[in-house]
Scaffold this active site. Structure first.
Site, PDB file in Angstrom:
ATOM      1  N   ASP A  22       0.810  -1.216   0.000  1.00 26.00           N
ATOM      2  CA  ASP A  22       0.000   0.000   0.000  1.00 26.00           C
ATOM      3  C   ASP A  22       0.845   1.268   0.000  1.00 26.00           C
ATOM      4  O   ASP A  22       0.333   2.356  -0.283  1.00 26.00           O
ATOM      5  CB  ASP A  22      -0.928   0.020   1.218  1.00 26.00           C
ATOM      6  CG  ASP A  22      -2.057  -0.979   1.088  1.00 26.00           C
ATOM      7  OD1 ASP A  22      -2.460  -1.275  -0.052  1.00 26.00           O
ATOM      8  OD2 ASP A  22      -2.539  -1.478   2.121  1.00 26.00           O
ATOM      9  N   ARG A  37      -3.242   1.245  -9.694  1.00 31.39           N
ATOM     10  CA  ARG A  37      -2.371   2.261  -9.105  1.00 31.39           C
ATOM     11  C   ARG A  37      -1.097   2.488  -9.919  1.00 31.39           C
ATOM     12  O   ARG A  37      -0.560   3.593  -9.928  1.00 31.39           O
ATOM     13  CB  ARG A  37      -2.018   1.885  -7.665  1.00 31.39           C
ATOM     14  CG  ARG A  37      -3.148   2.173  -6.693  1.00 31.39           C
ATOM     15  CD  ARG A  37      -2.773   1.885  -5.253  1.00 31.39           C
ATOM     16  NE  ARG A  37      -3.879   2.265  -4.376  1.00 31.39           N
ATOM     17  CZ  ARG A  37      -4.060   1.780  -3.157  1.00 31.39           C
ATOM     18  NH1 ARG A  37      -3.200   0.905  -2.662  1.00 31.39           N
ATOM     19  NH2 ARG A  37      -5.080   2.172  -2.422  1.00 31.39           N
TER      20      ARG A  37
END
Length: 450
Positions: free
Chosen positions: A327, A358
């Site tokens: 993350d 992402r």
């Protein structure tokens, strides 16, 4: 910043002076979800201090109330959870809306897999695009009946059954899938075993022990682990102090590292060895990060971090480190944009299926801000000369809180301001982010930059 408006709220970060002072970031999101779930099925009343009160976690709190747990927030910010007991969940009266929270969705899918009723799940547009098949496969192997869109995507319905234990090898390293299986095993007779080739965050195992359960974890010579749990154990209420989320601390740590003259202390940060990959990587790049007052709380390693501005250099990040910092890669990309030399980051397939893709989203934003990089199928290579990038981009966040905050950190140290298209999504994991970083000396404002 609140999210009580339906309209986008642009936010701009402008080049800032040094950051200084102390801060306490919101509670760990992973631990907060699990505290609510395990407290909700334990016998007795659990008190939780430091719970992250972001939108994602509040979805889990609402779901546990629907399942019959008494979940209340006291005026002092301490939560009290009176559980209903393992195997005693109540059928929800309404569809469970998971919003943007993949963690809540996957963990609760496991929890209800053995419940004798049908549970309906939905979420926002972003969550409906995310794959749930990797959770669906082991749950169906245990005997749950699941109806969903293709790929196991939301919305879906789970009809719980009397499950059978399984011996399951994770095809992809995922703490959420592992946790979903262990939650399904809570009311499943016999021993359920999960095997992981790469070690993933172990908050679920730690919390099961904290609530009095016996769980066996065997380390393998190849770096993997085997986790065995005997179902139908009674869980006993146990108080929890939630440490600060290392994923949230990461944004402030990178900001303090890249802004000359900064000196910031972050208190009560979770330093679980399976979650501290970013801090290890930053130190390898030359960051001045000091760990103070190292201690243990509810089975978790916790400490304070003092971060001082540093000159960074490029490195090759070991791909096997990815599970311990998956993350945090978006904000690591930002740090790499200020390092001198080449930073290579691989093994990041998982970033393709987060709240957004992402990798592609970060690549687009870095390009708009003048950062030189090469996008790989499983990562990024960033080339920088140690001077601030030009900035100036208007970043599409794709409803992804980590992209939003990462580019605001970038904008604090670029030559010109950086604007994100919508800051509301930051509330999912870091309520009060703008106020906290501004209190340390940053210049972040609502509205578009000039």
């Amino acid at each position: 910043m609140t999210s009580d408006t339906q309209f986008p709220v642009p936010v701009t970060a402008r080049p800032s002076g040094p950051l200084s002072g102390a801060a306490r970031v919101p509670g760990d999101k992973s631990i907060s979800h699990r505290a609510l779930i395990f407290g909700g099925v334990a016998v007795g009343t659990t008190t939780v201090s430091g719970l992250l009160e972001g939108e994602d976690v509040l979805r889990t709190a609402a779901a546990m109330r629907q399942f019959g747990a008494n979940v209340e927030r006291g005026e002092n910010g301490v939560w009290r959870i009176t559980g209903c007991g393992v195997g005693a969940l109540r059928e929800p009266d309404e569809v469970l809306d998971m919003g943007n929270s993949g963690t809540a969705a996957r963990l609760l899918m496991g929890l209800v897999a053995s419940a004798p009723f049908t549970t309906f799940f939905m979420g926002d547009a972003s969550l409906h695009k995310r794959p749930m098949g990797r959770v669906r496969v082991p749950l169906e192997e245990m005997g749950a009946k699941i109806i969903s869109r293709s790929g196991g995507r939301f919305p879906l319905a789970i009809t719980g059954q009397s499950l059978i234990p399984i011996d399951y090898e994770l095809p992809v390293a995922s703490a959420q899938v592992k946790s979903a299986i262990l939650l399904a095993a809570l009311d499943t007779p016999g021993i359920t075993r999960v095997r992981e080739g790469k070690r993933t965050r172990d908050h679920t195992e730690n919390m099961l022990r904290h609530f009095g359960a016996e769980i066996t974890v065997t380390e393998n010579a190849d770096g993997g682990r085997s986790i065995a749990y005997r179902g139908q154990q009674e869980l006993t209420a146990a108080d929890i102090i939630v440490p600060g989320d290392p994923s949230s601390a990461a944004f402030l740590a990178v900001a303090a590292t890249i802004l000359p003259g900064s000196d910031v202390t972050l208190s009560n940060i979770g330093l679980n060895p399976l979650r501290d990959g970013l801090f290890i990587t930053l130190r390898e790049m030359g960051a001045n990060i000091e760990i103070l007052n190292l201690r243990e709380q509810a089975g978790e390693r916790v400490g304070d971090l003092r971060i001082r501005a540093s000159t960074l250099h490029g490195i090759e990040v070991p791909p096997e480190r990815a599970p311990s910092m998956i993350d945090e890669y978006p904000v690591l990309f930002i740090a790499a944009a200020f390092a001198k030399g080449r930073t290579t980051m691989r093994g990041l397939h998982e970033l393709r299926v987060k709240e957004s893709d992402r990798l592609s989203a970060m690549a687009a934003g870095l390009k708009a801000c003048g950062v030189a990089f090469e996008e790989l199928e499983d990562g990024l290579i960033i080339d920088a000369d140690g001077t601030p990038p030009k900035g100036g981009g208007v970043i599409e966040t794709h409803l992804d809180h980590r992209i939003a905050m990462s580019f605001l950190i970038l904008g604090l140290a670029t030559q010109t301001p950086v604007t994100i298209d919508d800051g509301r999504v930051m509330e999912t994991s870091f309520p009060g982010f703008v106020e906290m970083i501004n209190a340390l000396g940053a210049t972040v404002t609502r509205g578009r930059g000039a």
